[in-house]
Design a protein around this motif. Structure first.
Motif, PDB file in Angstrom:
ATOM      1  N   VAL A   1      -5.083  20.698 -91.770  1.00  0.00           N
ATOM      2  CA  VAL A   1      -6.168  20.452 -90.812  1.00  0.00           C
ATOM      3  C   VAL A   1      -7.480  21.035 -91.323  1.00  0.00           C
ATOM      4  N   GLN A   2      -7.438  22.282 -91.774  1.00  0.00           N
ATOM      5  CA  GLN A   2      -8.670  22.922 -92.231  1.00  0.00           C
ATOM      6  C   GLN A   2      -9.113  22.424 -93.606  1.00  0.00           C
TER       7      GLN A   2
ATOM      8  N   GLY B   1      -8.823  19.393 -94.372  1.00  0.00           N
ATOM      9  CA  GLY B   1      -9.512  18.155 -94.010  1.00  0.00           C
ATOM     10  C   GLY B   1     -10.975  18.373 -93.721  1.00  0.00           C
ATOM     11  N   CYS B   2     -11.298  19.491 -93.051  1.00  0.00           N
ATOM     12  CA  CYS B   2     -12.706  19.835 -92.813  1.00  0.00           C
ATOM     13  C   CYS B   2     -13.434  20.015 -94.144  1.00  0.00           C
TER      14      CYS B   2
ATOM     15  N   ARG C   1     -10.098  25.695 -96.031  1.00  0.00           N
ATOM     16  CA  ARG C   1     -11.283  24.828 -96.082  1.00  0.00           C
ATOM     17  C   ARG C   1     -11.906  24.828 -97.479  1.00  0.00           C
TER      18      ARG C   1
ATOM     19  N   SER D   1      -9.548  16.321 -87.857  1.00  0.00           N
ATOM     20  CA  SER D   1      -9.284  17.678 -88.347  1.00  0.00           C
ATOM     21  C   SER D   1      -9.873  18.732 -87.416  1.00  0.00           C
TER      22      SER D   1
ATOM     23  N   GLU E   1      -8.233  20.730 -84.205  1.00  0.00           N
ATOM     24  CA  GLU E   1      -8.157  22.192 -84.291  1.00  0.00           C
ATOM     25  C   GLU E   1      -8.694  22.839 -83.021  1.00  0.00           C
TER      26      GLU E   1
ATOM     27  N   ILE F   1      -1.827  16.160 -92.261  1.00  0.00           N
ATOM     28  CA  ILE F   1      -2.116  16.367 -90.836  1.00  0.00           C
ATOM     29  C   ILE F   1      -1.170  15.528 -89.976  1.00  0.00           C
TER      30      ILE F   1
ATOM     31  N   TYR G   1     -13.317  14.029 -89.460  1.00  0.00           N
ATOM     32  CA  TYR G   1     -13.658  15.334 -88.885  1.00  0.00           C
ATOM     33  C   TYR G   1     -13.172  15.440 -87.442  1.00  0.00           C
TER      34      TYR G   1
END
Length: 489
Positions: free
Chosen positions: A399-400, A402-403, A346, A305, A309, A369, A302
């Motif tokens: 990236v999102q 990954g969240c 996400r 990611s 961000e 990422i 987190y």
């Protein structure tokens, strides 16, 4: 197993809980970021210097790091319904106080306290996990996180127009105050509209409060080590506010705050010992154990990611402006391209985790990422603008996502600790934002992106080697001592 029969547009049963929850999260982020798009008007009203503006922006995120830990503990103990409702009311009142401020100090104090609303995200993670089965949990948590997170973008889009509609020099005050009133009103909707669990289900609570429970000696050491960066990040914020940087705090004040942060760490360590000291005296029964390394790795993912961000969206508009010679409006719109995919990326990350497994999905998004940031480190004026934007959007998707994969896994570690696990992972996201922005202040954008890519590679290696898939079943102990088996898959 892939998500099946997911009735997104239903407002019955668990889907009603999902929609009421993401709206609560959405409003909390509107309140949290309502000042940013109106900062020019606020600056003019108070005659703020550049340092004072930067201080307000920094104070807005400072409290969120410890707040996510605290909110995680509260939601595990008192339940999401009460905690989220109270948080919305309190943040709404603070929002109104910010709108009524007459001095910079009043602005600073209320904005600092409003950082607490950024922890509201944690509450819904626990609530959604109580209502959705594991096969749909990643998608449900992704929708909650992605759609709720859009509140920050909505504030940037809508509030300048709302202030203009109110008109006058105080238009920004009415716009900010309106978001506070809406948050308070929605708190009552949320309180009467949700329950913590489906009818007949048990809401498992921690055995002790004040610190996360661990179940082995090694986990005790790892938990303590993972707590340290949370306080170091707070110290970093104080340093940035002090002499030689923003210069909003004097040397004596900085030293005193360092002392307070150190005292808080020692107090937290004492609570960790108090809650978990028994692991050095006797073994925790096998059925009640979990692996804290899972929490540690989700923290790092987190941080990679969401932490990156937070840093990238802060610098990307200026990067586009300086690199490609765009206007401020064009650069702002293209910089915003990094966050626009949150609505789908996400949830997509959560769905991927539901479909192919938590570990495999996490490895894939971390690889994306890493590659994305390493390629972004090569961006310069020789690149076609369209290709540069395409690369930024592609990187943002990973990236999102990954969240989404993180919070698909968080509720499957230990049911009664879900709020605390979510809070710690969320706090690490903010820690990442603080650390990466600090790195940016010392290096060029190219080196900054290279650092982000290198960090993602390191976390990818750790996750590949040490992360486990959730066990097919988990167990919790009822208040009467009965052991309850919970189906995870």
């Amino acid at each position: 197993m892939a998500a099946r029969n997911f009735s997104l547009f239903s407002f019955q049963g668990r889907y009603r809980i999902l929609h009421l929850s993401w709206v609560a999260f959405f409003l909390s982020f509107v309140v949290w970021f309502n000042h940013a798009p109106l900062m020019a008007a606020i600056r003019d009203t108070f005659g703020l210097t550049t340092s004072e503006v930067n201080t307000l922006l920094l104070l807005n995120v400072a409290l969120t790091i410890p707040a996510r830990i605290v909110i995680g503990m509260l939601v595990d103990t008192f339940g999401p319904r009460k905690v989220y409702s109270l948080l919305l009311v309190v943040s709404g009142l603070l929002c109104i106080a910010f709108a009524l401020a007459q001095t910079f100090n009043q602005l600073a104090v209320t904005r600092f306290l409003l950082g607490f609303v950024g922890a509201g995200f944690v509450v819904g993670i626990r609530l959604i996990s109580e209502w959705f089965p594991a096969r749909d949990l990643g998608l449900a948590e992704g929708i909650y996180g992605g759609w709720g997170n859009f509140g920050a973008a909505f504030a940037a889009i809508a509030l300048p127009g709302l202030a203009l509609w109110y008109g006058g020099d105080d238009g920004w005050r009415y716009a900010v105050g309106t978001t506070g009133v809406v948050a308070i009103l929605y708190a009552f909707v949320f309180y009467w509209g949700v329950t913590d669990t489906p009818k007949g289900s048990t809401y498992f609570k921690p055995k002790k409060g004040g610190a996360m429970e661990v179940t082995s000696r090694g986990d005790f050491v790892l938990y303590t080590l993972m707590t340290v960066p949370l306080f170091l990040a707070l110290g970093l914020i104080v340093w940035k506010l002090g002499p030689g940087k923003l210069e909003m705090l004097g040397t004596l004040t900085v030293v005193l705050l360092y002392g307070v942060i150190t005292a808080l760490f020692l107090f937290q360590f004492a609570r960790i010992v108090q809650v978990n000291g028994h692991v050095f005296k006797r073994d925790v029964p096998e059925f009640d154990r979990y692996k804290f390394k899972q929490v540690a790795m989700l923290n790092m993912v987190y941080m990679t990611s969401f932490g990156s961000e937070l840093a990238v969206v802060s610098m990307l508009p200026l990067f586009f402006l300086d690199t490609f010679g765009l206007t401020q409006l064009q650069a702002g719109m293209l910089g915003g391209s990094f966050t626009i995919m949150n609505l789908v990326a996400r949830p997509g990350g959560g769905l991927l985790a539901d479909s192919i497994g938590r570990k495999r999905a996490t490895v894939i998004v971390l690889a994306g990422i890493a590659v994305g940031y390493l390629l972004m480190s090569q961006l310069d004026a020789t690149w076609p603008l369209g290709l540069a934007v395409l690369l930024v959007v592609a990187c943002s998707i990973f990236v999102q996502a990954g969240c989404g994969t993180v919070y698909a896994a968080v509720p499957l570690i230990k049911r009664r600790l879900t709020g605390q696990v979510a809070g710690m992972a969320g706090a690490y996201g903010n820690v990442g934002g603080v650390i990466f922005l600090t790195v940016l202040s010392f290096v060029s954008p190219a080196i900054f992106f290279l650092v982000l890519g290198g960090f993602a590679v390191a976390v990818l290696a750790i996750v590949s080697l040490f992360m486990d898939e959730p066990e097919p079943q988990s167990t919790e102990v009822l208040p009467d001592g009965t052991v309850r088996v919970i189906e995870v898959q």
